[in-house]
Design an enzyme around this catalytic site. Structure first.
Site, PDB file in Angstrom:
ATOM      1  N   ASP A  30      -2.126  83.640  -6.227  1.00 20.30           N
ATOM      2  CA  ASP A  30      -0.856  84.146  -5.674  1.00 20.30           C
ATOM      3  C   ASP A  30      -0.459  83.088  -4.490  1.00 20.30           C
ATOM      4  O   ASP A  30      -1.301  82.948  -3.623  1.00 20.30           O
ATOM      5  CB  ASP A  30      -0.810  85.550  -5.210  1.00 20.30           C
ATOM      6  CG  ASP A  30       0.664  85.893  -5.397  1.00 20.30           C
ATOM      7  OD1 ASP A  30       1.145  87.024  -6.358  1.00 20.30           O
ATOM      8  OD2 ASP A  30       1.628  85.625  -4.410  1.00 20.30           O
ATOM      9  N   ILE A  31       0.823  82.631  -4.495  1.00 18.96           N
ATOM     10  CA  ILE A  31       1.209  81.842  -3.529  1.00 18.96           C
ATOM     11  C   ILE A  31       1.494  82.463  -2.505  1.00 18.96           C
ATOM     12  O   ILE A  31       1.460  81.860  -1.285  1.00 18.96           O
ATOM     13  CB  ILE A  31       2.569  81.222  -4.150  1.00 18.96           C
ATOM     14  CG1 ILE A  31       2.748  79.624  -3.423  1.00 18.96           C
ATOM     15  CG2 ILE A  31       3.745  81.901  -3.879  1.00 18.96           C
ATOM     16  CD1 ILE A  31       3.755  78.912  -4.162  1.00 18.96           C
ATOM     17  N   ASN A  87       3.814  95.485 -11.814  1.00 16.17           N
ATOM     18  CA  ASN A  87       5.131  95.996 -11.123  1.00 16.17           C
ATOM     19  C   ASN A  87       6.061  95.871 -12.633  1.00 16.17           C
ATOM     20  O   ASN A  87       5.908  94.552 -13.240  1.00 16.17           O
ATOM     21  CB  ASN A  87       5.702  94.870 -10.158  1.00 16.17           C
ATOM     22  CG  ASN A  87       5.038  95.270  -8.822  1.00 16.17           C
ATOM     23  OD1 ASN A  87       4.450  96.273  -8.603  1.00 16.17           O
ATOM     24  ND2 ASN A  87       4.631  94.083  -8.291  1.00 16.17           N
ATOM     25  N   GLY A  93       9.759  96.084  -7.715  1.00 14.94           N
ATOM     26  CA  GLY A  93       9.814  94.782  -7.201  1.00 14.94           C
ATOM     27  C   GLY A  93       9.321  93.803  -7.955  1.00 14.94           C
ATOM     28  O   GLY A  93       8.920  92.770  -7.310  1.00 14.94           O
ATOM     29  N   GLN A  94       9.482  93.783  -9.325  1.00 18.11           N
ATOM     30  CA  GLN A  94       9.104  92.664  -9.931  1.00 18.11           C
ATOM     31  C   GLN A  94      10.088  91.498  -9.872  1.00 18.11           C
ATOM     32  O   GLN A  94      11.304  91.704  -9.840  1.00 18.11           O
ATOM     33  CB  GLN A  94       9.158  93.195 -11.365  1.00 18.11           C
ATOM     34  CG  GLN A  94       8.534  91.971 -12.463  1.00 18.11           C
ATOM     35  CD  GLN A  94       8.518  92.718 -13.878  1.00 18.11           C
ATOM     36  OE1 GLN A  94       8.873  93.564 -14.417  1.00 18.11           O
ATOM     37  NE2 GLN A  94       8.117  91.430 -14.705  1.00 18.11           N
ATOM     38  N   HIS A 100       2.318  89.992 -15.449  1.00 13.65           N
ATOM     39  CA  HIS A 100       1.366  89.708 -14.728  1.00 13.65           C
ATOM     40  C   HIS A 100       0.576  91.030 -14.246  1.00 13.65           C
ATOM     41  O   HIS A 100       1.209  91.831 -13.694  1.00 13.65           O
ATOM     42  CB  HIS A 100       1.596  88.645 -13.858  1.00 13.65           C
ATOM     43  CG  HIS A 100       3.074  88.943 -12.827  1.00 13.65           C
ATOM     44  ND1 HIS A 100       4.071  89.013 -13.394  1.00 13.65           N
ATOM     45  CD2 HIS A 100       2.933  89.485 -11.638  1.00 13.65           C
ATOM     46  CE1 HIS A 100       5.001  89.391 -12.390  1.00 13.65           C
ATOM     47  NE2 HIS A 100       4.365  89.655 -11.408  1.00 13.65           N
ATOM     48  N   LEU A 101      -0.863  90.671 -14.092  1.00 17.63           N
ATOM     49  CA  LEU A 101      -1.389  91.625 -13.557  1.00 17.63           C
ATOM     50  C   LEU A 101      -1.819  90.896 -11.826  1.00 17.63           C
ATOM     51  O   LEU A 101      -2.214  89.792 -12.138  1.00 17.63           O
ATOM     52  CB  LEU A 101      -2.938  91.911 -14.156  1.00 17.63           C
ATOM     53  CG  LEU A 101      -3.107  92.961 -15.344  1.00 17.63           C
ATOM     54  CD1 LEU A 101      -2.148  92.517 -16.452  1.00 17.63           C
ATOM     55  CD2 LEU A 101      -4.382  93.292 -15.627  1.00 17.63           C
ATOM     56  N   HIS A 102      -1.677  91.734 -11.099  1.00 19.09           N
ATOM     57  CA  HIS A 102      -2.021  91.536  -9.706  1.00 19.09           C
ATOM     58  C   HIS A 102      -3.326  92.017  -9.669  1.00 19.09           C
ATOM     59  O   HIS A 102      -3.512  93.003  -9.785  1.00 19.09           O
ATOM     60  CB  HIS A 102      -1.215  91.980  -8.662  1.00 19.09           C
ATOM     61  CG  HIS A 102       0.508  91.736  -8.667  1.00 19.09           C
ATOM     62  ND1 HIS A 102       0.741  90.687  -7.461  1.00 19.09           N
ATOM     63  CD2 HIS A 102       1.089  91.865  -9.361  1.00 19.09           C
ATOM     64  CE1 HIS A 102       1.890  90.591  -7.538  1.00 19.09           C
ATOM     65  NE2 HIS A 102       2.452  91.177  -8.815  1.00 19.09           N
TER      66      HIS A 102
HETATM   67  P1  AMP Z   1       6.147  90.422  -8.832  1.00 21.94           P
HETATM   68  O1  AMP Z   1       6.716  90.734  -7.676  1.00 21.94           O
HETATM   69  O2  AMP Z   1       5.220  91.637  -9.448  1.00 21.94           O
HETATM   70  O3  AMP Z   1       6.929  89.852 -10.037  1.00 21.94           O
HETATM   71  O4  AMP Z   1       4.932  89.409  -8.366  1.00 21.94           O
HETATM   72  C1  AMP Z   1       5.260  88.109  -8.144  1.00 21.94           C
HETATM   73  C2  AMP Z   1       4.522  87.194  -7.754  1.00 21.94           C
HETATM   74  O5  AMP Z   1       4.240  85.868  -8.083  1.00 21.94           O
HETATM   75  C3  AMP Z   1       4.327  87.399  -6.108  1.00 21.94           C
HETATM   76  O6  AMP Z   1       3.218  87.985  -5.511  1.00 21.94           O
HETATM   77  C4  AMP Z   1       4.702  85.810  -5.627  1.00 21.94           C
HETATM   78  O7  AMP Z   1       3.919  85.659  -4.484  1.00 21.94           O
HETATM   79  C5  AMP Z   1       3.928  85.026  -6.761  1.00 21.94           C
HETATM   80  N1  AMP Z   1       4.487  83.717  -7.254  1.00 21.94           N
HETATM   81  C6  AMP Z   1       5.918  83.292  -7.230  1.00 21.94           C
HETATM   82  N2  AMP Z   1       5.876  82.167  -7.404  1.00 21.94           N
HETATM   83  C7  AMP Z   1       4.570  81.867  -7.376  1.00 21.94           C
HETATM   84  C8  AMP Z   1       3.899  80.392  -7.874  1.00 21.94           C
HETATM   85  N3  AMP Z   1       4.677  79.159  -7.891  1.00 21.94           N
HETATM   86  N4  AMP Z   1       2.477  80.309  -7.903  1.00 21.94           N
HETATM   87  C9  AMP Z   1       1.863  81.538  -7.640  1.00 21.94           C
HETATM   88  N5  AMP Z   1       2.431  82.695  -7.360  1.00 21.94           N
HETATM   89  C10 AMP Z   1       3.611  82.713  -7.193  1.00 21.94           C
END
Ligand code: AMP
Ligand code: ZN
Length: 114
Positions: A30-31, A87, A93-94, A100-102
């Site tokens: 994750d970024i 999410n 907060g999506q 995606h799975l965190h």
């Molecule tokens: P969500 O809020 O569950 O949709 O999570 C989206 C996630 O994507 C967040 O934790 C962001 O930090 C992550 N994210 C957004 N852009 C990127 C990217 N280019 N590379 C890696 N992670 C990202």
């Protein structure tokens, strides 16, 4: 999906620190990490949310959890446990509408989540 950020990760159109990839899924860092380990695991197929999974995706949904386990087993910092978060839509907060799975770990997690 042309404009989808995570489809761009799948298609290598934007850079990502990929830590696992096979024919079905990709996992990358994750970024904006919320824990010492914060990995995103996505299907290569574009599915927007959990609500968009269909019967046809039964194997895919199961595969995501198997892949999460496989990835987690190989990361020492996750030996004492970790959290998987998905999410779904605004209230959760999506931000990226590609399922995606965190995978979060490397520290003690709080409950209930915020
Ligand atoms: P969500 O809020 O569950 O949709 O999570 C989206 C996630 O994507 C967040 O934790 C962001 O930090 C992550 N994210 C957004 N852009 C990127 C990217 N280019 N590379 C890696 N992670 C990202
Ligand atoms: Zn997508």
């Amino acid at each position: 999906m042309e404009k989808c950020l995570f489809c761009k990760v799948v298609n290598k159109q934007i850079p990502a620190k990929i830590i696992y990839e096979d024919d079905i899924v990709v996992a990358f860092e994750d970024i904006n990490p919320q824990a010492p380990v914060h990995i995103l695991l996505i299907p290569k197929k574009h599915v927007e949310t959990v609500l968009d999974l269909t019967e046809e995706d039964k194997d895919l949904a199961g595969y995501l959890f198997l892949a999460a386990g496989k990835i987690a087993r190989d990361i020492e910092a996750l030996n004492d446990g970790f959290r998987i978060v998905v999410n779904c839509k605004e209230n959760a907060g999506q931000a990226v509408f590609h399922l995606h799975l965190h995978i979060l770990g490397g520290r003690r997690m709080q409950w209930p989540p915020g």
